[in-house]
Scaffold this active site. Structure first.
Site, PDB file in Angstrom:
ATOM      1  N   ASP A  87       0.871  -1.217   0.083  1.00 23.99           N
ATOM      2  CA  ASP A  87      -0.150  -0.053   0.242  1.00 23.99           C
ATOM      3  C   ASP A  87       0.869   1.407  -0.130  1.00 23.99           C
ATOM      4  OD1 ASP A  87      -2.453   1.292   0.142  1.00 23.99           O
ATOM      5  OD2 ASP A  87      -2.474   1.321   2.151  1.00 23.99           O
ATOM      6  N   ASP A  96      -2.966   2.646  -5.974  1.00 25.93           N
ATOM      7  CA  ASP A  96      -2.078   2.827  -5.023  1.00 25.93           C
ATOM      8  C   ASP A  96      -1.850   1.407  -4.260  1.00 25.93           C
ATOM      9  OD1 ASP A  96      -4.605   2.933  -3.578  1.00 25.93           O
ATOM     10  OD2 ASP A  96      -3.818   4.167  -2.069  1.00 25.93           O
ATOM     11  N   GLU A  97      -2.489   0.242  -4.723  1.00 29.95           N
ATOM     12  CA  GLU A  97      -2.330  -0.906  -3.989  1.00 29.95           C
ATOM     13  C   GLU A  97      -1.980  -2.028  -4.799  1.00 29.95           C
ATOM     14  OE1 GLU A  97      -5.563  -2.117  -1.353  1.00 29.95           O
ATOM     15  OE2 GLU A  97      -5.765  -0.200  -0.610  1.00 29.95           O
TER      16      GLU A  97
END
Length: 411
Positions: A8, A133-134
């Site tokens: 993350d 974003d992950e």
DNA sequence: TCTGGGGTCCTAGGACCC
DNA sequence: TCTGGGGTCCTAGGACCC
């Protein structure tokens, strides 16, 4: 032994902005809000110097913000004031009026997203995208992926991403995705957490139920009503009891989740199911009084979703609309065509049909258009994408809101 | 001035077919 | 005074996630 990582990026949208404006480091900054481009204004006003030299006191503040947006990301200093993701801007402004607000720069965010993901794939190829974003990463068969439970590889990935982008991330490594996802939060920001199967009781059970990915606000509230607050509380219930209270599928899943059981694989490729465009208006609009404005927005949404389909190489067969009323209730309608399309006029016509089936007397705050049942045109027999009648001449096009001008007119 | 935008998946009823 | 049963598709809504 299966080792799965969840990675993350730390305060991703905000961190990307801090790379551009390092003078804001350590200050409360929030990203979000939408439409109003403060950036342009700043850049024009200080066109004579590099952006990193723009004085801090020239940046727009949350207290001056006007609009309906929500926060996408807040920096850690802003979080100290209780400001966080998905919070309305107006509420955030009350909590931390002195925070600096910047709009989301999607292009820049996507650029960094591509970069950090390609850095990961060079080290460990089995990567599942979970938004900008992950990612999940399967460490199991990566050389060195088992050393110290995955810590060595996690450290290498962190370091490589930082060298390529200047951005930090947090990583959890565990026997499966469910636990890895929880573990990545343990030492944020810039942290690494390693969890082994026997650790579930000590490290997972004390956590609040909401930390399970898949238990949202509704299920949390229901669990609380049943006096279940921690993941261990759920694990203490029998499978049957959970099924009785939450249904066959969800109850059984919840029981497995609480015991840390999850055998979902890391999926590297997937096809989209639907594409949509929606917009929340600056003020609530009425189908009668704001007919022209709504009609123009509607057509624009259809055009944009058609462009998205064409750009990405898809056609779809189910056309749908979404409305949100001023009281925040949502209505959806959809219509499945007998052929696939990516044509804006066809989409608009079908969406117009849907619009006739919903209540338009109440003010609207949002309008959306969606195309589902997607396929790639080259995988389809020609007849399935055949265009129906050519677009109707403009003056013959049935107006969207025609017939809804007044309740009486709606015959 | 509460509450963005883009998604996925599940449920449940009715139509329709064999 | 009785009314199968299974499968698939369509539609609407809702929970949840990033």
């Amino acid at each position: 032994m299966r080792r799965i990582a969840h990675l993350d990026m730390d305060a991703f949208f905000a961190s990307v902005e801090l790379l551009r404006y390092p003078q804001l480091k350590g200050l409360p900054v929030v990203i979000g809000g939408g439409r109003r481009s403060v950036d342009d204004l700043l850049l024009r006003r200080f066109a004579d110097r590099p952006v990193s030299q723009i004085p801090v006191d020239a940046f727009p503040l949350l207290r001056d913000y006007v609009g309906r947006g929500v926060i996408t990301t807040a920096t850690y200093p802003a979080r100290q004031f209780g400001v966080g993701s998905a919070m309305g801007m107006m509420k955030a402004a009350r909590l931390c009026p002195q925070a600096i607000v910047l709009p989301v720069d999607f292009e820049e965010v996507r650029r960094y997203s591509r970069t950090f993901k390609s850095v990961i794939r060079e080290i460990a190829p089995v990567v599942e995208d979970r938004g900008v974003d992950e990612v999940y990463i399967d460490f199991t068969d990566v050389p060195g992926g088992q050393r110290e439970g995955g810590r060595v590889l996690a450290r290498l990935i962190q370091k490589s991403i930082f060298e390529a982008t200047g951005l930090t991330c947090s990583i959890g490594v565990a026997p499966n995705k469910l636990i890895a996802k929880m573990a990545s939060e343990f030492h944020k920001p810039n942290g690494i957490s390693i969890v082994y199967e026997p650790d579930v009781q000590a490290r997972i059970w004390p956590l609040p139920v909401r930390k399970i990915n898949g238990i949202g606000p509704k299920s949390e509230a229901k669990l609380h009503r049943l006096h279940l607050h921690t993941i261990g509380d759920i694990a203490g219930q029998s499978r049957e009891w959970l099924i009785d209270n939450f249904g066959q599928a969800y109850g059984a899943w919840m029981h497995d989740a609480a015991w840390g059981r999850d055998d979902r694989p890391v999926v590297t490729e997937s096809e989209p199911v639907s594409m949509s465009r929606e917009t929340t208006f600056d003020r609530d609009l009425h189908a009668v009084r704001d007919r022209a404005e709504l009609g123009a927005i509607f057509t624009d949404l259809c055009t944009r979703v058609a462009e998205d389909l064409q750009r990405k190489g898809y056609v779809g067969r189910t056309i749908g609309i979404k409305l949100r009323y001023d009281d925040f209730r949502t209505a959806t309608r959809d219509l499945t065509l007998d052929h696939y399309t990516a044509d804006p006029a066809t989409i608009r016509r079908a969406a117009g049909q849907c619009l006739k089936r919903v209540d338009l007397q109440q003010r609207l705050r949002l309008l959306g258009v969606r195309v589902g049942k997607l396929a790639r045109p080259d995988a389809l027999p020609d007849a399935a994408t055949e265009q129906p009648a050519p677009p109707v001449a403009a003056e013959q096009t049935p107006d969207l809101f025609h017939g809804f001008d007044t309740p009486q007119d709606a015959r």
